[in-house]
Design an enzyme around this catalytic site. Structure first.
Site, PDB file in Angstrom:
ATOM      1  N   ASP A 178       0.836  -1.208   0.000  1.00  0.00           N
ATOM      2  CA  ASP A 178       0.000   0.000   0.000  1.00  0.00           C
ATOM      3  C   ASP A 178       0.871   1.259   0.000  1.00  0.00           C
ATOM      4  O   ASP A 178       0.566   2.246  -0.675  1.00  0.00           O
ATOM      5  CB  ASP A 178      -0.929   0.001   1.219  1.00  0.00           C
ATOM      6  CG  ASP A 178      -1.815  -1.229   1.276  1.00  0.00           C
ATOM      7  OD1 ASP A 178      -2.255  -1.688   0.204  1.00  0.00           O
ATOM      8  OD2 ASP A 178      -2.056  -1.736   2.384  1.00  0.00           O
ATOM      9  N   HIS A 205      -5.495  -3.463   5.325  1.00  0.00           N
ATOM     10  CA  HIS A 205      -4.889  -3.864   4.058  1.00  0.00           C
ATOM     11  C   HIS A 205      -5.947  -4.408   3.097  1.00  0.00           C
ATOM     12  O   HIS A 205      -5.761  -5.447   2.473  1.00  0.00           O
ATOM     13  CB  HIS A 205      -3.797  -4.914   4.319  1.00  0.00           C
ATOM     14  CG  HIS A 205      -3.027  -5.329   3.097  1.00  0.00           C
ATOM     15  ND1 HIS A 205      -2.359  -4.430   2.282  1.00  0.00           N
ATOM     16  CD2 HIS A 205      -2.817  -6.551   2.536  1.00  0.00           C
ATOM     17  CE1 HIS A 205      -1.773  -5.084   1.286  1.00  0.00           C
ATOM     18  NE2 HIS A 205      -2.046  -6.370   1.405  1.00  0.00           N
TER      19      HIS A 205
END
Length: 341
Positions: A178, A205
């Site tokens: 990310d 996530h």
């Protein structure tokens, strides 16, 4: 780091270690284990960890095809000795003496699948692997890549608690991809060199639980609210973007392997006493009311040395933080419930 390693001979690798402030004789022996080493993430991750001069022993495990992967990367002229292990009967040997265990095992996302669709298959795999970790290398750092990370990290914690070996400082959900995506997308819009960019990413996530803090990005750029909203959405949907682009042929494997190798390298540096190693990771946390949360973490000889505060958030980010909490809470509870069935 890894680009330069591709062209290194063993002698230049030694010089690189010296530049890092180590002598070759003083670099600690470190055993790294990859569980799921023959898979889509596992193979490129095995390659990248073979290139890391901090690794002295690289143990590759999977339920099938591991001998070929081990033979292939084992021919690379870098420091680490490579051994492949295949099948449950060899899992104990793979894990014994590990300093760091990386878990990319499980099935990948396919078009139309959410991370929740992966849950029942991957949760069972993670549960079994973590039971083995508890038995054979209870003091190792554990880097969880298997999705859904929002649930698999709580599963691992519960398994370790049942075994009496849980140390919250040693369990990490790898959210580095990310951060990698946020840096890449931000650099493109801000027209700055991506190597100079840093963007913290907090939350979880998966989808809306991923919250990049572009207000804290460096170097700062004067981007409009619309652009920041679009950057946030693209970071959240990065995995789906790759799944759709591969059109049924896989998910984000190469970029995930790169991100996993970056985070593993940071963990090894922390173990070796390198100061001020800070990365974002999904860990047990008290900085929100949720028991697990991704934020900046200082890494050290015991794993997590400090979970850092979130810092100042923009109004848009404050809204995003409140919006992600119910979904993240649900995913955590789902993992805990599964582990205790």
């Amino acid at each position: 780091m890894f680009r330069s390693m591709l062209v290194r001979s063993s002698s230049s690798a030694k010089q690189s270690l010296l530049r890092r402030g180590f002598s070759t004789s003083s670099v600690p022996e470190r055993k790294v284990v990859i569980l799921g080493a023959a898979g889509g993430i596992g193979q490129p991750l095995s390659l990248l960890m073979k290139l890391n001069p901090l690794v002295s022993s690289l143990s590759l495990f999977d339920i099938a095809n591991t001998p070929g992967v081990a033979a292939d990367v084992g021919h690379i002229n870098t420091r680490s000795e490579v051994v492949g292990y295949m099948g449950d009967d060899e899992l104990a040997k793979a894990l014994e003496g590990a300093d760091l265990v990386i878990i990319p095992a499980g099935v990948p996302r396919k078009p139309g699948m959410t991370r929740d669709d992966l849950f029942n298959i991957n949760a069972g795999i993670v549960k079994n692997l973590c039971s083995a970790i508890a038995k054979y290398c209870p003091h190792a750092l554990v880097n969880m890549i298997s999705n859904p990370v929002n649930s698999t990290v709580p599963i691992a914690a519960e398994i370790f608690k049942k075994a009496g070996i849980y140390d919250e400082k040693k369990l990490f959900g790898v959210t580095t991809l990310d951060v990698v995506r946020a840096k890449t997308f931000y650099a493109g819009k801000a027209n700055v060199p991506v190597a100079e960019v840093n963007v913290p990413v907090i939350g979880g996530h998966a989808g809306v639980t991923i919250l990049p803090l572009f207000s804290q990005a460096t170097p700062q750029a004067n981007l409009s609210a619309d652009v920041l909203t679009a950057l946030t959405k693209r970071t959240q949907d990065g995995g789906t973007e790759v799944v759709e682009a591969k059109a049924g042929k896989g998910s984000a494997t190469l970029s995930m392997a790169y991100a996993g190798a970056l985070f593993a390298d940071a963990c090894l540096k922390g173990l070796n006493g390198v100061p001020d190693v800070v990365e974002c990771s999904y860990v047990q946390s008290t900085i929100t009311e949720l028991p697990f949360f991704a934020s900046k973490v200082r890494l050290g000889k015991n794993g997590v040395e400090e979970v850092l505060d979130l810092g100042p958030l923009s109004d848009f980010e404050k809204e995003g933080l409140e919006a992600l909490k119910p979904e993240l809470k649900s995913s955590i509870e789902k993992g805990i419930k599964f582990a205790n069935q």
